[in-house]
Motif scaffolding. Sequence first.
Motif, PDB file in Angstrom:
ATOM      1  N   UNK A  50      -0.200 -11.403  -2.505  1.00 37.68           N
ATOM      2  CA  UNK A  50      -0.319 -10.529  -1.352  1.00 37.68           C
ATOM      3  C   UNK A  50      -1.700  -9.959  -1.094  1.00 37.68           C
ATOM      4  N   UNK A  51      -2.716 -10.453  -1.799  1.00 39.67           N
ATOM      5  CA  UNK A  51      -4.053  -9.887  -1.619  1.00 39.67           C
ATOM      6  C   UNK A  51      -5.104 -10.930  -1.255  1.00 39.67           C
ATOM      7  N   UNK A 100       9.540  -2.937  10.382  1.00 35.03           N
ATOM      8  CA  UNK A 100      10.054  -2.488   9.085  1.00 35.03           C
ATOM      9  C   UNK A 100       9.607  -3.389   7.950  1.00 35.03           C
ATOM     10  N   UNK A 101       9.633  -4.707   8.181  1.00 38.78           N
ATOM     11  CA  UNK A 101       9.196  -5.649   7.151  1.00 38.78           C
ATOM     12  C   UNK A 101       7.732  -5.441   6.808  1.00 38.78           C
ATOM     13  N   UNK A 106       3.756  -3.696   2.983  1.00 39.07           N
ATOM     14  CA  UNK A 106       2.457  -3.054   2.749  1.00 39.07           C
ATOM     15  C   UNK A 106       2.566  -1.950   1.701  1.00 39.07           C
ATOM     16  N   UNK A 107       3.670  -1.241   1.695  1.00 40.67           N
ATOM     17  CA  UNK A 107       3.864  -0.197   0.685  1.00 40.67           C
ATOM     18  C   UNK A 107       4.109  -0.806  -0.692  1.00 40.67           C
ATOM     19  N   UNK A 113       0.768   4.170   1.886  1.00 39.48           N
ATOM     20  CA  UNK A 113       1.601   5.157   1.183  1.00 39.48           C
ATOM     21  C   UNK A 113       3.066   5.058   1.621  1.00 39.48           C
ATOM     22  N   UNK A 114       3.950   5.248   0.655  1.00 35.38           N
ATOM     23  CA  UNK A 114       5.376   5.146   0.959  1.00 35.38           C
ATOM     24  C   UNK A 114       5.839   6.219   1.936  1.00 35.38           C
ATOM     25  N   UNK A 115       5.174   7.383   1.919  1.00 37.59           N
ATOM     26  CA  UNK A 115       5.630   8.446   2.819  1.00 37.59           C
ATOM     27  C   UNK A 115       5.402   8.054   4.281  1.00 37.59           C
ATOM     28  N   UNK A 116       4.338   7.282   4.536  1.00 42.37           N
ATOM     29  CA  UNK A 116       4.099   6.804   5.901  1.00 42.37           C
ATOM     30  C   UNK A 116       5.228   5.872   6.324  1.00 42.37           C
ATOM     31  N   UNK A 117       5.556   4.943   5.461  1.00 47.12           N
ATOM     32  CA  UNK A 117       6.663   4.023   5.743  1.00 47.12           C
ATOM     33  C   UNK A 117       7.964   4.783   5.940  1.00 47.12           C
TER      34      UNK A 117
END
Length: 213
Positions: A50-51, A100-101, A106-107, A113-117
């Motif tokens: 993924x990078x 959503x995917x 990305x998280x 950040x997970x809080x953004x998601x």
Amino acid sequence: MSGASASAAGRPCTAPVVRQAGLWNIANVLTMLRLLLVPAFVLLLVHDGGHDPAWRAFAWAAFAIAMITDIFDGHLARTYNLVTDFGKIADPIADKAIMGAALVCLSVLGDLPWWVTGVILFRELGITLMRFWVIKHGVIPASRGGKIKTLAQGTAVGMYVLVLTGPLATFRWWVMAVAVVLTVATGLDYVRQAVVLRRAGLARERAETGEDR
């Protein structure tokens, strides 16, 4: 006059038949394409850990195509009367699926950040459920703010899909910040509209019940 003659003859006057668009029209095909792009986008994004910048660029291309089809399928459906029951259901599902995917992947990769998601997904799911909650009282139309929010989200997520460094990496953080603010603000506005719509619907029902007595 011909109208009077037809009535006198007892022939019923039939309303013109409006033909519903078939399932296989260009708007629905674009929606189906967007649905098919979701798994392809995920595979490209997470390929080789993924990078890898190259694979992330391919993933961005798939995401961009999905966002573009989202713009055109709705426009085509409204302009050429291609609205179908399938499109009404599949179009929002495709929108939520690709966004959503992207957010979840990305998280998981540690880029967002997970809080953004969590904030964005909670808002999108909550508004969708709320629309069903008030649907018997009326439909909450898409607002200008909601459209700007969608554009901001798509731009921000697209920038995060790409491997960016330096000033561009900083800039994408601010774009995402704007997207989150718009997400929350428009979400609260939809809640307000839903409450007003429901109260008006309940008041109308009570008035109609009173008249029937």
